[in-house]
Design a protein around this motif. Structure first.
Motif, mmCIF file in Angstrom:
data_model
loop_
_atom_site.group_PDB
_atom_site.id
_atom_site.type_symbol
_atom_site.label_atom_id
_atom_site.label_comp_id
_atom_site.label_asym_id
_atom_site.label_seq_id
_atom_site.Cartn_x
_atom_site.Cartn_y
_atom_site.Cartn_z
ATOM 1 N N PRO A 623 0.782 -1.311 -0.076
ATOM 2 C CA PRO A 623 -0.032 0.065 -0.140
ATOM 3 C C PRO A 623 0.881 1.229 -0.106
ATOM 4 C CG PRO A 623 0.094 -1.165 2.061
ATOM 5 C CD PRO A 623 0.641 -2.019 1.179
ATOM 6 N N GLY A 624 1.868 1.060 0.713
ATOM 7 C CA GLY A 624 3.051 2.337 0.532
ATOM 8 C C GLY A 624 3.785 2.545 -0.767
ATOM 9 N N LEU A 625 3.544 1.822 -1.614
ATOM 10 C CA LEU A 625 4.395 1.898 -2.689
ATOM 11 C C LEU A 625 4.204 3.301 -3.502
ATOM 12 C CD1 LEU A 625 6.048 -0.336 -4.313
ATOM 13 C CD2 LEU A 625 4.254 -0.676 -6.088
ATOM 14 N N PRO A 626 5.412 3.955 -4.021
ATOM 15 C CA PRO A 626 5.283 5.209 -4.585
ATOM 16 C C PRO A 626 4.988 4.913 -6.022
ATOM 17 C CG PRO A 626 7.676 4.776 -4.124
ATOM 18 C CD PRO A 626 6.804 3.543 -3.603
ATOM 19 N N ALA A 627 4.449 6.198 -6.759
ATOM 20 C CA ALA A 627 4.299 6.041 -8.004
ATOM 21 C C ALA A 627 5.866 6.030 -8.782
ATOM 22 C CB ALA A 627 3.571 7.252 -8.635
ATOM 23 N N VAL A 628 5.952 5.248 -9.848
ATOM 24 C CA VAL A 628 7.213 5.120 -10.552
ATOM 25 C C VAL A 628 7.045 5.655 -12.058
ATOM 26 C CG1 VAL A 628 9.001 3.368 -11.142
ATOM 27 C CG2 VAL A 628 7.546 3.104 -9.144
ATOM 28 N N ALA A 629 8.149 6.549 -12.360
ATOM 29 C CA ALA A 629 8.084 6.704 -13.920
ATOM 30 C C ALA A 629 8.496 5.885 -14.588
ATOM 31 C CB ALA A 629 8.981 8.166 -13.801
ATOM 32 N N ILE A 630 7.331 5.286 -15.428
ATOM 33 C CA ILE A 630 7.717 4.058 -16.373
ATOM 34 C C ILE A 630 6.975 4.574 -17.528
ATOM 35 C CG2 ILE A 630 8.210 2.304 -14.638
ATOM 36 C CD1 ILE A 630 5.440 1.592 -15.005
ATOM 37 N N ILE A 631 6.933 3.717 -18.645
ATOM 38 C CA ILE A 631 6.343 3.781 -19.943
ATOM 39 C C ILE A 631 5.161 2.704 -19.558
ATOM 40 C CG2 ILE A 631 6.454 3.585 -22.396
ATOM 41 C CD1 ILE A 631 9.077 4.188 -22.100
ATOM 42 N N PRO A 632 4.085 3.190 -19.457
ATOM 43 C CA PRO A 632 2.990 2.149 -18.932
ATOM 44 C C PRO A 632 2.684 0.999 -20.172
ATOM 45 C CG PRO A 632 2.395 4.462 -18.474
ATOM 46 C CD PRO A 632 3.541 4.427 -19.233
ATOM 47 N N GLN A 633 2.684 1.363 -21.380
ATOM 48 C CA GLN A 633 2.382 0.341 -22.533
ATOM 49 C C GLN A 633 3.629 -0.695 -22.324
ATOM 50 O OE1 GLN A 633 2.342 3.479 -22.960
ATOM 51 N NE2 GLN A 633 0.475 4.325 -23.221
ATOM 52 N N ASP A 634 4.894 -0.011 -22.459
ATOM 53 C CA ASP A 634 5.867 -1.100 -22.421
ATOM 54 C C ASP A 634 5.731 -1.928 -21.123
ATOM 55 O OD1 ASP A 634 6.725 -0.112 -24.949
ATOM 56 O OD2 ASP A 634 8.316 1.132 -24.040
ATOM 57 N N MET A 635 5.499 -1.183 -19.917
ATOM 58 C CA MET A 635 5.725 -2.406 -18.693
ATOM 59 C C MET A 635 4.348 -3.315 -19.055
ATOM 60 S SD MET A 635 7.224 -2.975 -16.098
ATOM 61 C CE MET A 635 8.393 -1.533 -16.202
ATOM 62 N N GLY A 636 3.422 -2.669 -19.310
ATOM 63 C CA GLY A 636 2.340 -3.691 -19.587
ATOM 64 C C GLY A 636 2.609 -4.866 -20.321
ATOM 65 N N ARG A 637 3.434 -4.757 -21.532
ATOM 66 C CA ARG A 637 3.818 -5.923 -22.182
ATOM 67 C C ARG A 637 4.589 -7.017 -21.605
ATOM 68 N NH1 ARG A 637 4.649 -1.670 -26.320
ATOM 69 N NH2 ARG A 637 2.986 -1.556 -27.931
ATOM 70 N N VAL A 638 5.554 -6.183 -20.652
ATOM 71 C CA VAL A 638 6.250 -7.141 -19.779
ATOM 72 C C VAL A 638 5.457 -8.046 -18.889
ATOM 73 C CG1 VAL A 638 8.121 -7.061 -17.998
ATOM 74 C CG2 VAL A 638 8.454 -5.563 -19.898
ATOM 75 N N LEU A 639 4.677 -7.242 -18.019
ATOM 76 C CA LEU A 639 3.629 -8.011 -17.084
ATOM 77 C C LEU A 639 2.537 -9.090 -17.968
ATOM 78 C CD1 LEU A 639 2.506 -4.897 -14.844
ATOM 79 C CD2 LEU A 639 4.241 -6.868 -14.290
ATOM 80 N N MET A 640 2.371 -8.778 -19.050
ATOM 81 C CA MET A 640 1.436 -9.448 -19.562
ATOM 82 C C MET A 640 2.219 -11.115 -20.236
ATOM 83 S SD MET A 640 -1.498 -10.458 -21.019
ATOM 84 C CE MET A 640 -2.277 -8.788 -21.259
ATOM 85 N N ASN A 641 3.574 -10.662 -20.634
ATOM 86 C CA ASN A 641 4.152 -11.860 -20.829
ATOM 87 C C ASN A 641 4.717 -12.624 -19.581
ATOM 88 O OD1 ASN A 641 4.592 -11.576 -23.741
ATOM 89 N ND2 ASN A 641 6.245 -9.786 -23.433
ATOM 90 N N LEU A 642 4.949 -12.188 -18.416
ATOM 91 C CA LEU A 642 5.393 -12.877 -17.411
ATOM 92 C C LEU A 642 4.112 -13.718 -16.711
ATOM 93 C CD1 LEU A 642 7.568 -10.345 -15.217
ATOM 94 C CD2 LEU A 642 8.229 -12.007 -16.822
ATOM 95 N N PHE A 643 2.907 -12.948 -16.786
ATOM 96 C CA PHE A 643 1.548 -13.610 -16.266
ATOM 97 C C PHE A 643 1.123 -14.670 -17.030
ATOM 98 C CE2 PHE A 643 0.447 -9.148 -14.440
ATOM 99 C CZ PHE A 643 0.977 -9.352 -13.201
ATOM 100 N N ILE A 644 1.611 -14.636 -18.616
ATOM 101 C CA ILE A 644 0.911 -15.672 -19.392
ATOM 102 C C ILE A 644 2.058 -16.782 -19.266
ATOM 103 C CG2 ILE A 644 0.854 -16.449 -21.986
ATOM 104 C CD1 ILE A 644 -0.229 -13.530 -22.412
ATOM 105 N N ASN A 645 3.279 -16.638 -18.881
ATOM 106 C CA ASN A 645 4.316 -17.889 -18.724
ATOM 107 C C ASN A 645 3.950 -18.487 -17.636
ATOM 108 O OD1 ASN A 645 5.839 -17.284 -21.377
ATOM 109 N ND2 ASN A 645 7.137 -16.030 -20.256
ATOM 110 N N ALA A 646 3.563 -17.517 -16.350
ATOM 111 C CA ALA A 646 3.264 -18.460 -15.293
ATOM 112 C C ALA A 646 1.868 -19.305 -15.318
ATOM 113 C CB ALA A 646 2.947 -17.251 -14.211
ATOM 114 N N PHE A 647 0.838 -18.842 -16.214
ATOM 115 C CA PHE A 647 -0.247 -19.525 -16.410
ATOM 116 C C PHE A 647 -0.094 -20.826 -17.171
ATOM 117 C CE2 PHE A 647 -2.737 -15.539 -16.291
ATOM 118 C CZ PHE A 647 -2.886 -15.671 -14.572
#
Length: 750
Positions: A623-647
């Motif tokens: 809950p105390g995680l600060p906002a991080v300066a990222i490129i949301p679309q690129d980070m979304g692709r990374v998370l999508m790949n990691l989640f799909i591999n886990a599934f």
């Protein structure tokens, strides 16, 4: 071998004896050493010394007595009880009575020759100490060095006029004293004074010429040996393997110091300095002879034996005796040098017997020295006989010039001969090197010609290779073009596969709000129909409560329709944002929300393909995680790949567990946390895990463990590049085969 040694030794002994005889009997022109006769009472009576121009009266029969009394200057004083034959030239150490008392008197009876009485004479005094000169009891002069009484120099040279104009007998008395000082050398060779009788017309000039000649010879010898020392030092520095040059360097330096000390011993101002200089001279001569002999051993490559070390020991003992005791007895004086000369003769004879030309050089130097010594013997004997027989009407001093020159050549023949032999070695070495250089130049010319021929061959081969390289480069360019086309196709397939999964997930996600909208719309239509029917009844039959209730239900349904419509709109908006091209600019982003959104999209995407897929999703957002300066679309692709591999991992293990009738609960855990100035996203699954072999290749492009057609092998590679190169973070993998797999995304906060 003994016959040459015997002849040479006899010749050396004869020469030394003859030289000693010459020193004892010869003198300068006009010297008439007084004879000693016995009177009737068997007491020694001195005849008067007869003066003439050029007399050196140091050899006359003087009388000496230590102490001091003014009556000893008178002509009537009886001095028969005084010590006889001790002259003013006797060394201070040699005259023990004078050395102990520090003062004394010298007396001499003199009588001028007729020719000397007609021309004024001077007495030249070269003195160490102070003196008073009396003639017939009358004070002639006081000879006192400047600053004598204040500890300064004790040396002085002075001329005193001799007022003798007749041929009568006179008494010359000298009152002498010196200042005693600490000495470092027991064999101190300093005399009290050196007296010479000179004519006013030209005697002084001859004396100074003689002195200058001696000084010039001393400096000439010192210069020659210094030059030889420097020469051997340069030879040694040029070739340090030739140790003889170092030995001869020290030997020549020792001789140079010895000759320089021989000159300085006549000008040192005090007894302390004079003893130090004499010690340096004695040490230099002895060290020079020992090192010179050692150099001959090195030159002939002969190992030194007991004879050489015995000579060195005798030389050392002789020096120590002279330093701490005094002059050695006459019968052993020079024995060490005689043995050194004998050993040199032995070594020279050994070198003569060798067939090597250079080994004969010591023998040649020895022959030259022997010839010079023989020449000295002949000049002295023949010249002395000729002068004695009145065949030559010259003074004996004339013979000293060739004698000295021959002795000088004999002295320098041995060290200079060794030096010249080494110079010949260097000359021969230089010529050999010059010959080798010419051979090297010829070989270099042939090598250059061969190299040019090789260059021509290489040029032709290079042309052939360039043609082959051109052909193969064209083939490689075509292969590279095909590879790039294939790579673009694979990337497109990866994008399409990702887009298909995303589309399926979005469709499934939109299906729920659309179902609600449709259902509530149908219910609302039925409620409106019922409301119309109720309103068509007569006024007295209408139920106002029922109408009100129907209107409330319709209002509630419309609100739910609006809610689910907005939900569908937000899903479409998210899909549009995901499909929009990345701007490359970072934005402060809530990682918890981004992670939850893409986790649901990935889950619904795989559920759209696999209706029976079940997984337990566990999230632990910080809950105390600060906002991080990222490129949301690129980070979304990374998370999508990691989640799909886990599934896929938990789905594969579920199938394996079902086949083995095991109990397995598939679980994917997503955790966000802060660690210092970094944030971490952990994607953990309890699937099949990753082996060590696969782990080393998992981030390589086009590497995949999925079946053919199920993946392109670019998902994790692109994810790795996005995290590390695009966001300056890290993507790590931890896994245990058959147990779990965990990907850890680490991003900097700032």
């Amino acid at each position: 071998m003994m016959r040459p040694f015997t002849v040479l030794c006899l010749l050396l002994l004869a020469t030394c004896s003859f030289s000693q005889t010459i020193r004892m009997s010869s003198g300068k022109s006009g010297i008439s050493v007084s004879t000693i006769q016995r009177d009737s009472t068997d007491t020694l009576v001195n005849k008067p010394f007869r003066l003439a121009g050029g007399n050196d009266i140091n050899g006359a029969h003087w009388r000496f007595k230590e102490g001091d009394s003014a009556t000893w200057a008178g002509p009537d004083y009886i001095d028969r009880h005084w010590v006889k034959t001790i002259t003013p030239k006797e060394t201070l150490r040699g005259n023990k009575a004078l050395w102990n008392s520090g003062k004394g008197w010298y007396r001499l009876l003199i009588k001028a020759k007729k020719e000397a009485a007609e021309e004024p004479m001077n007495l030249l005094i070269k003195q160490f100490g102070r003196s008073e000169l009396y003639l017939d009891g009358r004070l002639l002069a006081k000879v006192v060095p400047f600053r004598f009484d204040s500890g300064g120099s004790q040396r002085i040279t002075q001329q005193v006029a001799l007022p003798i104009t007749d041929t009568n007998q006179h008494v010359l008395a000298i009152r002498y004293a010196f200042r005693k000082e600490p000495t470092l050398f027991a064999e101190l060779g300093e005399p009290p004074m050196n007296l010479s009788v000179l004519t006013v017309s030209g005697g002084l000039t001859g004396y100074y010429l003689s002195e200058s000649f001696g000084v010039a010879i001393a400096f000439l010898c010192a210069g020659i040996f210094s030059t030889l020392s420097l020469l051997h030092l340069l030879f040694f520095r040029a070739n340090r393997l030739q140790q003889i040059n170092r030995t001869l360097f020290w030997a020549m330096l020792a001789f140079a110091i010895a000759f320089l000390a021989d000159f300085l011993s006549d000008v040192t101002p005090t007894l302390t300095l004079d003893s130090l200089v004499e010690l340096a001279g004695k040490l230099g001569f002895r060290a020079g002879f020992a090192l010179l002999l050692w150099g001959v051993y090195q030159y002939l490559n002969i190992r030194a034996g007991w004879f050489f070390y015995s000579i060195v020991s005798l030389v050392t003992i002789d020096l120590l005796y002279r330093t701490f005791v005094g002059p050695p007895p006459d019968y052993i004086d020079g024995v060490a040098f005689l043995l050194s000369f004998i050993d040199y003769i032995r070594l020279s004879w050994i070198g003569r017997k060798r067939k090597v030309a250079d080994a004969r050089l010591p023998w040649k130097s020895l022959k030259l020295a022997i010839l010079c010594i023989g020449g000295v013997f002949l000049v002295a004997v023949i010249g002395g006989i000729a002068i004695g027989a009145k065949v030559l009407n010259v003074n004996f001093d004339i013979l000293l010039v060739p004698i000295f020159m021959l002795l000088f050549i004999a002295l320098l023949s041995i060290p200079v001969g060794l030096s010249l032999s080494l110079v010949q070695d260097y000359t021969r070495t230089y010529r050999s090197l010059e010959s080798n250089l010419r051979e090297v130049e010829q070989l270099s010319a042939r090598t250059v010609a061969q190299e040019q021929e090789k260059q021509q061959i290489l040029a032709r081969q290079n042309e052939t290779l360039e043609q082959l390289v051109t052909e193969r480069t064209a083939a490689l360019d075509q292969s590279l073009t095909e590879l790039r086309t294939t790579q673009d196709q694979l990337i497109q397939r990866e994008k399409l596969a990702s887009l298909g999964e995303l589309t399926a997930g979005v469709a499934h996600e939109i299906q729920n709000p659309l179902n609600f909208v449709n259902n509530f719309s149908e219910v609302s239509v039925e409620l409106l129909t019922e409301l119309e029917e109720e309103q068509q009844r007569p006024a007295d039959e209408r139920d106002a409560e029922l109408e009100k209730e129907i209107l409330g239900d319709i209002k509630q349904n419309i609100g739910k329709i609006s809610h689910h419509g907005q939900r569908a709109a937000s899903i479409v908006k998210g899909m549009l944002q995901h499909s929009r091209a990345s701007t490359g600019q970072r934005e402060p982003t809530d990682l918890n929300a981004l992670t939850d959104e893409y986790l649901r999209l990935a889950y619904h995407g795989i559920r759209a393909k696999e209706k029976t897929f079940e997984v337990n999703l566990v999230t632990h957002p910080d809950p105390g995680l600060p906002a991080v300066a990222i490129i949301p679309q690129d980070m979304g692709r990374v998370l999508m790949n990691l989640f799909i591999n886990a599934f896929h991992a938990v789905q594969e293990r579920t199938q394996q567990s079902a086949a083995n009738a095991g109990t397995y609960q598939p679980t994917v855990t997503v955790t966000t946390e802060r660690s210092g100035d970094k944030v971490k996203i952990r994607v953990h699954d309890n699937g099949t895990g990753v082996s060590d072999e696969v782990r080393n290749k998992i981030f390589q492009p086009f590497f995949t463990t999925k079946p053919t057609g199920k993946g392109t092998g670019l998902g994790l590679s692109l994810s790795y590049d996005i995290i590390t190169k695009g966001h300056g973070g890290t993507l790590d993998l931890q896994s245990e085969p058959g147990e779990f797999t965990e990907f850890i995304v680490t991003l900097p906060v700032a």
